[in-house]
Design a protein around this motif. Structure first.
Motif, PDB file in Angstrom:
ATOM      1  N   ALA A  78      -5.961  10.557  10.327  1.00 24.02           N
ATOM      2  CA  ALA A  78      -4.416  10.055  10.813  1.00 24.02           C
ATOM      3  C   ALA A  78      -3.785  11.223  11.122  1.00 24.02           C
ATOM      4  O   ALA A  78      -3.043  11.147  12.110  1.00 24.02           O
ATOM      5  CB  ALA A  78      -3.844   9.387   9.330  1.00 24.02           C
ATOM      6  N   GLU A  94      -8.105  -0.584   5.612  1.00 20.66           N
ATOM      7  CA  GLU A  94      -6.763  -1.462   5.860  1.00 20.66           C
ATOM      8  C   GLU A  94      -5.627  -1.136   4.788  1.00 20.66           C
ATOM      9  O   GLU A  94      -4.355  -1.209   5.171  1.00 20.66           O
ATOM     10  CB  GLU A  94      -6.937  -2.814   5.580  1.00 20.66           C
ATOM     11  CG  GLU A  94      -7.973  -3.262   6.825  1.00 20.66           C
ATOM     12  CD  GLU A  94      -8.386  -4.927   6.816  1.00 20.66           C
ATOM     13  OE1 GLU A  94      -8.555  -5.559   7.966  1.00 20.66           O
ATOM     14  OE2 GLU A  94      -8.568  -5.378   5.629  1.00 20.66           O
ATOM     15  N   GLU A  95      -6.220  -0.794   3.527  1.00 24.77           N
ATOM     16  CA  GLU A  95      -5.072  -0.478   2.486  1.00 24.77           C
ATOM     17  C   GLU A  95      -4.706   0.869   2.775  1.00 24.77           C
ATOM     18  O   GLU A  95      -3.283   1.112   2.490  1.00 24.77           O
ATOM     19  CB  GLU A  95      -6.043  -0.506   1.086  1.00 24.77           C
ATOM     20  CG  GLU A  95      -4.918  -0.020   0.042  1.00 24.77           C
ATOM     21  CD  GLU A  95      -3.678  -1.033  -0.212  1.00 24.77           C
ATOM     22  OE1 GLU A  95      -2.784  -0.534  -0.795  1.00 24.77           O
ATOM     23  OE2 GLU A  95      -4.105  -2.219   0.269  1.00 24.77           O
ATOM     24  N   ASN A  97      -3.971   2.063   5.656  1.00 25.77           N
ATOM     25  CA  ASN A  97      -3.128   1.772   6.889  1.00 25.77           C
ATOM     26  C   ASN A  97      -1.668   1.288   6.217  1.00 25.77           C
ATOM     27  O   ASN A  97      -0.644   1.940   6.460  1.00 25.77           O
ATOM     28  CB  ASN A  97      -3.606   0.919   7.938  1.00 25.77           C
ATOM     29  CG  ASN A  97      -4.455   1.649   8.662  1.00 25.77           C
ATOM     30  OD1 ASN A  97      -4.713   2.732   9.043  1.00 25.77           O
ATOM     31  ND2 ASN A  97      -5.499   0.612   9.528  1.00 25.77           N
ATOM     32  N   ARG A  98      -1.945   0.418   5.281  1.00 20.69           N
ATOM     33  CA  ARG A  98      -0.626  -0.386   4.800  1.00 20.69           C
ATOM     34  C   ARG A  98       0.067   0.852   3.991  1.00 20.69           C
ATOM     35  O   ARG A  98       1.335   0.611   3.841  1.00 20.69           O
ATOM     36  CB  ARG A  98      -1.067  -1.435   3.775  1.00 20.69           C
ATOM     37  CG  ARG A  98      -1.376  -2.870   4.735  1.00 20.69           C
ATOM     38  CD  ARG A  98      -1.459  -3.922   3.768  1.00 20.69           C
ATOM     39  NE  ARG A  98      -2.545  -3.934   2.880  1.00 20.69           N
ATOM     40  CZ  ARG A  98      -3.763  -4.611   3.461  1.00 20.69           C
ATOM     41  NH1 ARG A  98      -3.552  -5.258   4.550  1.00 20.69           N
ATOM     42  NH2 ARG A  98      -5.151  -4.396   2.849  1.00 20.69           N
ATOM     43  N   SER A  99      -0.467   1.435   3.256  1.00 16.95           N
ATOM     44  CA  SER A  99       0.152   2.469   2.281  1.00 16.95           C
ATOM     45  C   SER A  99       0.838   3.756   2.906  1.00 16.95           C
ATOM     46  O   SER A  99       1.604   4.324   2.545  1.00 16.95           O
ATOM     47  CB  SER A  99      -0.760   2.786   1.334  1.00 16.95           C
ATOM     48  OG  SER A  99      -1.336   1.784   0.281  1.00 16.95           O
ATOM     49  N   ASN A 100       0.066   3.901   4.360  1.00  9.24           N
ATOM     50  CA  ASN A 100       0.418   5.172   5.004  1.00  9.24           C
ATOM     51  C   ASN A 100       1.042   4.968   6.381  1.00  9.24           C
ATOM     52  O   ASN A 100       1.152   5.961   7.080  1.00  9.24           O
ATOM     53  CB  ASN A 100      -0.604   6.088   4.932  1.00  9.24           C
ATOM     54  CG  ASN A 100      -1.289   6.634   3.584  1.00  9.24           C
ATOM     55  OD1 ASN A 100      -0.858   7.395   2.908  1.00  9.24           O
ATOM     56  ND2 ASN A 100      -2.222   5.792   3.107  1.00  9.24           N
ATOM     57  N   ASP A 101       1.372   3.692   6.710  1.00  7.56           N
ATOM     58  CA  ASP A 101       1.885   3.431   7.982  1.00  7.56           C
ATOM     59  C   ASP A 101       0.700   4.260   9.138  1.00  7.56           C
ATOM     60  O   ASP A 101       1.580   4.793  10.209  1.00  7.56           O
ATOM     61  CB  ASP A 101       3.314   3.973   8.125  1.00  7.56           C
ATOM     62  CG  ASP A 101       3.901   3.422   9.460  1.00  7.56           C
ATOM     63  OD1 ASP A 101       3.504   2.367   9.837  1.00  7.56           O
ATOM     64  OD2 ASP A 101       4.806   3.984   9.990  1.00  7.56           O
ATOM     65  N   ALA A 102      -0.248   3.947   8.880  1.00  6.04           N
ATOM     66  CA  ALA A 102      -1.286   4.824   9.805  1.00  6.04           C
ATOM     67  C   ALA A 102      -1.931   3.454  10.710  1.00  6.04           C
ATOM     68  O   ALA A 102      -1.776   2.415  10.556  1.00  6.04           O
ATOM     69  CB  ALA A 102      -2.378   5.139   8.870  1.00  6.04           C
ATOM     70  N   ASN A 103      -2.806   3.937  11.774  1.00  8.77           N
ATOM     71  CA  ASN A 103      -3.439   3.145  12.683  1.00  8.77           C
ATOM     72  C   ASN A 103      -4.852   3.164  12.671  1.00  8.77           C
ATOM     73  O   ASN A 103      -5.260   3.433  14.177  1.00  8.77           O
ATOM     74  CB  ASN A 103      -2.577   3.349  13.960  1.00  8.77           C
ATOM     75  CG  ASN A 103      -2.785   4.631  14.795  1.00  8.77           C
ATOM     76  OD1 ASN A 103      -3.081   5.600  13.819  1.00  8.77           O
ATOM     77  ND2 ASN A 103      -2.065   4.920  15.753  1.00  8.77           N
ATOM     78  N   ARG A 233      -9.226   6.222  15.584  1.00 10.57           N
ATOM     79  CA  ARG A 233      -7.592   5.656  15.517  1.00 10.57           C
ATOM     80  C   ARG A 233      -7.362   4.966  16.739  1.00 10.57           C
ATOM     81  O   ARG A 233      -8.285   4.659  17.444  1.00 10.57           O
ATOM     82  CB  ARG A 233      -6.764   6.827  15.503  1.00 10.57           C
ATOM     83  CG  ARG A 233      -6.751   7.761  14.348  1.00 10.57           C
ATOM     84  CD  ARG A 233      -5.862   9.237  14.738  1.00 10.57           C
ATOM     85  NE  ARG A 233      -6.056   9.781  16.039  1.00 10.57           N
ATOM     86  CZ  ARG A 233      -6.928  10.666  16.048  1.00 10.57           C
ATOM     87  NH1 ARG A 233      -7.576  11.274  15.113  1.00 10.57           N
ATOM     88  NH2 ARG A 233      -7.123  11.288  17.287  1.00 10.57           N
TER      89      ARG A 233
END
Length: 270
Positions: A78, A94-95, A97-103, A233
């Motif tokens: 990230a 996916e978790e 991404n949700r927890s870290n505002d990642a892509n 990414r």
């Protein structure tokens, strides 16, 4: 005459500059492109070594960055410290991404790590005593995975999934009152001596001399969403080097390697 000499001198400088530009471009074209990929343990690192040889033929230098826990590879990706990683299944990504505002995005599923239940002192799941303690990984995606495996084999029953993942609160039936101890993923192998049973992937069972086919009381199989996947990414997922790495990791050489060395533990997903 002076004007002619000045013109010739200018032309010489232009041609020299063009020559230098061409030489620089040729040199740059011949330099290998470096691709940094984070990973953790075999067989992932072994597979990357095979891919490294194949990528070298395309003038891509694969740099394998081995990290020490299951958080760093996603954080490094990230932060653009590496170009890709290879250690996780998509629900885990996916978790993050949700927890870290990642892509982060999946590139290619590579293999199924045959998840299983292991017990030091018991040969069958039915032998576990009333109130036995079972260790499971403490991240939400692997809690879901562990409970789903047990429900698949009727050890417990789960209700309707209310959120993205199953949690212990979703257990509707637990006939033998098993207790579930949530521990860090990297601590599962250590828990093997301290609890009645442990759910873990082959990578963490292997150091204990355990394999799914020979030692697991129950196994997961391949009908699931938990294939170990090459991840990149959104901004670099279409890069040629990333795509070529995906191709190399799903090559006949990698398939043969898994079948010859990890046929009990790693099932190709391609």
């Amino acid at each position: 005459m002076k004007k002619l000499m000045a013109l010739l001198a200018s032309l010489t400088l232009v041609l020299a500059a063009c020559g230098n530009d061409t030489e620089t471009q040729t040199k740059q074209a011949n330099e290998p492109q470096t691709l940094k990929v984070a990973s953790l343990i075999p067989p992932m690192t072994d597979m990357l070594e095979i891919a490294k040889e194949q990528l070298a033929e395309d003038n891509i230098e694969l740099e394998i960055v081995v990290l020490g826990d299951n958080v760093q590879p996603n954080s490094a990706l990230a932060a653009k410290e590496v170009d890709a990683n290879f250690f996780q299944h998509v629900p885990y990504m996916e978790e993050f991404n949700r927890s870290n505002d990642a892509n982060l995005v999946p590139i290619e599923p590579i293999y199924f790590a045959n998840y299983g239940v292991y017990a030091k002192n018991y040969d069958n799941m039915e032998d576990l005593p009333e109130g036995a303690t079972i260790a499971i990984a403490n991240d939400v995606s692997n809690i879901d995975r562990s409970l789903s495996l047990l429900a698949q084999h009727d050890v417990i029953e789960l209700g309707e999934k209310e959120g993205t993942y199953y949690t212990q609160a979703d257990i509707t039936s637990n006939p033998k009152n098993f207790k579930f101890e949530e521990v860090d993923l990297l601590m599962l192998a250590r828990a093997y001596d301290d609890v009645d049973a442990v759910l873990m992937t082959p990578a963490y069972a292997a150091p204990l001399g355990l394999t799914p086919k020979s030692d697991a009381l129950l196994t997961e199989g391949v009908e699931n969403d938990f294939a170990i996947t090459l991840v990149a990414r959104e901004d670099n997922q279409d890069d040629e080097a990333i795509q070529k790495l995906g191709e190399a990791l799903t090559s006949d050489e990698v398939r043969a390697f898994l079948q010859e060395n990890y046929d009990e533990t790693a099932i190709p997903a391609f």
